[in-house]
Design a protein around this motif. Sequence first.
Motif, PDB file in Angstrom:
ATOM      1  N   HIS A  62      -9.393   0.869 -10.845  1.00  0.00           N
ATOM      2  CA  HIS A  62      -8.180   0.396 -10.180  1.00  0.00           C
ATOM      3  C   HIS A  62      -8.527  -0.602  -9.073  1.00  0.00           C
ATOM      4  CE1 HIS A  62      -5.598   2.982 -12.389  1.00  0.00           C
ATOM      5  NE2 HIS A  62      -5.986   4.110 -11.824  1.00  0.00           N
ATOM      6  N   ARG A 132      -4.789   8.211 -10.421  1.00  0.00           N
ATOM      7  CA  ARG A 132      -3.663   7.288 -10.277  1.00  0.00           C
ATOM      8  C   ARG A 132      -2.884   7.583  -8.998  1.00  0.00           C
ATOM      9  NH1 ARG A 132       1.172   6.294 -14.719  1.00  0.00           N
ATOM     10  NH2 ARG A 132       2.703   5.412 -13.280  1.00  0.00           N
ATOM     11  N   TYR A 133      -2.575   8.839  -8.757  1.00  0.00           N
ATOM     12  CA  TYR A 133      -1.798   9.191  -7.569  1.00  0.00           C
ATOM     13  C   TYR A 133      -2.642   9.075  -6.298  1.00  0.00           C
ATOM     14  CZ  TYR A 133       1.825  10.774 -10.755  1.00  0.00           C
ATOM     15  OH  TYR A 133       2.793  10.817 -11.729  1.00  0.00           O
ATOM     16  N   THR A 135      -5.141   6.977  -5.819  1.00  0.00           N
ATOM     17  CA  THR A 135      -5.294   5.554  -5.534  1.00  0.00           C
ATOM     18  C   THR A 135      -4.013   4.982  -4.935  1.00  0.00           C
ATOM     19  OG1 THR A 135      -6.872   5.323  -7.362  1.00  0.00           O
ATOM     20  CG2 THR A 135      -5.861   3.309  -6.525  1.00  0.00           C
ATOM     21  N   GLY A 136      -2.853   5.402  -5.469  1.00  0.00           N
ATOM     22  CA  GLY A 136      -1.586   4.949  -4.917  1.00  0.00           C
ATOM     23  C   GLY A 136      -1.419   5.365  -3.468  1.00  0.00           C
ATOM     24  N   TRP A 139      -3.722   3.163  -1.348  1.00  0.00           N
ATOM     25  CA  TRP A 139      -3.191   1.812  -1.169  1.00  0.00           C
ATOM     26  C   TRP A 139      -2.032   1.788  -0.184  1.00  0.00           C
ATOM     27  CZ3 TRP A 139      -3.034   0.007  -6.997  1.00  0.00           C
ATOM     28  CH2 TRP A 139      -4.356  -0.265  -7.413  1.00  0.00           C
ATOM     29  N   SER A 140      -1.272   2.881  -0.115  1.00  0.00           N
ATOM     30  CA  SER A 140      -0.122   2.918   0.805  1.00  0.00           C
ATOM     31  C   SER A 140      -0.557   2.865   2.264  1.00  0.00           C
ATOM     32  CB  SER A 140       0.702   4.183   0.550  1.00  0.00           C
ATOM     33  OG  SER A 140      -0.024   5.350   0.915  1.00  0.00           O
ATOM     34  N   SER A 149       2.014  -0.132  -0.954  1.00  0.00           N
ATOM     35  CA  SER A 149       2.576   1.026  -1.649  1.00  0.00           C
ATOM     36  C   SER A 149       3.509   0.610  -2.772  1.00  0.00           C
ATOM     37  CB  SER A 149       3.339   1.910  -0.653  1.00  0.00           C
ATOM     38  OG  SER A 149       4.353   1.167  -0.002  1.00  0.00           O
ATOM     39  N   ARG A 151       2.925  -1.569  -4.978  1.00  0.00           N
ATOM     40  CA  ARG A 151       2.193  -1.971  -6.178  1.00  0.00           C
ATOM     41  C   ARG A 151       2.428  -0.949  -7.278  1.00  0.00           C
ATOM     42  NH1 ARG A 151      -1.691  -5.548  -7.576  1.00  0.00           N
ATOM     43  NH2 ARG A 151      -2.980  -4.993  -9.337  1.00  0.00           N
ATOM     44  N   SER A 152       2.803  -1.401  -8.428  1.00  0.00           N
ATOM     45  CA  SER A 152       3.253  -0.503  -9.486  1.00  0.00           C
ATOM     46  C   SER A 152       2.135  -0.160 -10.458  1.00  0.00           C
ATOM     47  CB  SER A 152       4.408  -1.160 -10.260  1.00  0.00           C
ATOM     48  OG  SER A 152       4.794  -0.364 -11.357  1.00  0.00           O
ATOM     49  N   PHE A 153       2.167   1.113 -10.900  1.00  0.00           N
ATOM     50  CA  PHE A 153       1.271   1.556 -11.960  1.00  0.00           C
ATOM     51  C   PHE A 153       2.014   1.640 -13.292  1.00  0.00           C
ATOM     52  CE2 PHE A 153      -1.268   3.217  -8.425  1.00  0.00           C
ATOM     53  CZ  PHE A 153      -2.540   2.919  -8.848  1.00  0.00           C
TER      54      PHE A 153
END
Length: 217
Positions: A62, A132-133, A135-136, A139-140, A149, A151-153
């Motif tokens: 990612h 995935r969660y 990393t999200g 990023w937030s 935050s 940015r879409s997965f």
Amino acid sequence: MSALRGLRPELQDTCISLGLMLSVVLLVGLARVVAQQQLHRPVAHAFVLEFLATFQLCCCTHELQLLSEQHSAHPTWTLTLVYFFSLVHGLTLVGTFSNPCGVMMQMMLGGLSPETGAVRLLAQLVSALCSRYCTGALWSLGLTHYHVSERSFACKNPIQVDLSKAVITEAVCSFLFHSALLHFQEVRAKLRIHLLAALITFLVYAGLSFPPNTWHF
């Protein structure tokens, strides 16, 4: 962080991203040591090690994708990072697959029992979702200007060329990589890791022209 204040903003962001990826590698390495010492049941041991390996690989992927987008005009830098982190993963994730295709290939060859293969596949799926969660959430925090935050997965179609070209490219690259895995089994481990890292970098480079100036993991 204070040591980075004298650098240009884009270089600061790159250093922070590299630091995050290396931190993930170190934390996963520590967790692997603890798991090997504390877990004595083969099934639990296999699940945890596969979970940790996939988590490391997904988190780094990612972040590497973000870096590739920021340095799209400098593909050499991107390819250097691909080689370096392929080498890091190869050296630190010994004994795991981190890829469902690798697990299924070993199951078909008789190297893994169906039960063990199912456990490893489950670990990979759960780990991919967790990464995935995580990393999200990371990023937030907004540690760099492209860590946002919003940015879409969300799943989207990455194929921007003719479907036939995409299928041929994917099939050829997959065939070459898995053929190399089989033929490199007799090569010394340290040399094999370098060969596979170089092959992965070459395959990424070969895919850069489909379509040009874009890169997808």
